[in-house]
Design a protein around this motif. Sequence first.
Motif: not given
Length: 448
Positions: A47, A87, A99
């Motif tokens: 991420l 995501q 998400a």
Amino acid sequence: MLSPRAIAHKILLHIEQESGYPDRLLQSYLDRYDNLDPRDKGLITELVFGVLRWQGRLDSIISRFSSVKLKKINPVVRIILRTAIYQILFLDKIPARAAVNEAVKLARESQPDYVVRFVNAVLRRVSDNIESLKKVDKTNLTASGIAEIYSHPKWIVDAWVKELGTEETAELCRANNKTPPTSIRVNTLLTTSENLAEELRRAGIEVQPCKYAPDALEVKKGHFNLQRLEAYEKGLFQIQDEASQLVAHILTPRPEERILDACAGFGGKTSIFAQLMENSGEIMAVDLSPWKVATLEENLERLKIGIVGTLQTDVRKLNEMNIKPFDRIFLDAPCSGLGVLRRKPDIKWKRRPGDVYRLSLLQRDLLDSLASLLRVGGVLVYATCTLLNIENSEVIESFLQNHPEFCIEPISDTIPWMKVFARGPYFCSFPHRHGTDGFFAARLKRIK
């Protein structure tokens, strides 16, 4: 305990508001939450670097589906949106619904209800249009198209198109968005590549020889924090990209010589010089940053290197000191860092066009100041981790015009095994061509 997404959010917010090195900041959080499942650590890493690499494209999507202008969105909320959209767009194993729900949950922890509703509405619109967002026309790309599709500032793309052409610039930008390999350098003062590979194998780390650099290994499978390994603590290896290792070899230092490592930083190349010198001779490692010098000294002690003296100062002040000329000088010049965007993707969003010109003036000044510190017959290597001529070949051309006592030694002639990196007389490595970070180096000799 914070969730992986909350930890990633904290890291990204810190980078957005306070700057810092993403890799070091990430590692500090992973160390702090060491009991996390390896899969969660992997998600945090994905991420953080994924959002930084694709920030431009993510922001473009936010602007398309938000009723509020991007710059007016609170940074806390903006990063929640970026992380969720990353995501949805790129991580197929994470359902879009999950998400969105996690983003809304994260927003609810710090934001009023109307902001939570805003986050939910934007992400629902993105989810509803995900198929069209994933369809990208990569034919007949222009500079603007490359900048948008591959998430790079247009001024950087424009500069590369001018120097490399449209097709190669697209390949370079595409490569910049890939996860780089982890390379380590064997400390040949203490072990061999074979012995280190076996010790790492016993620790659950799989490695293989790198393609170009001698004594370099690529980590294929292993540990989140290599610095916690016993082999690292014993000084048996240094974590270092293959291209960074290669440019150090261009200096070709020999035992008993006197070397100046100007702008030595954390000492990655300093320690290569010591290895090539068989820990015999003298190296002066200079850097302006006190904390970098302190880290360098700790690193040298770990690697059992005893021929390096450190000095915290501006290298331009060395001329004011009564210093005996050096046999070889290595200048790892401060630069825009546009060759290492795979590892430091935040750089492309922080740099401005004016930075490049300002840095080129500093680079010329540093190089000029070092000329008189080299003995006749000595070698000076100028290196950067950027891919713009204004910081590379143009700096060298200007230096040679002002210093007729120097000549350039073509890389392919002086170091034949590096011929694959030759671009004219210079060393140039590229992520899309060689799979390494982007580096430039020029080897100069003082002839009178």
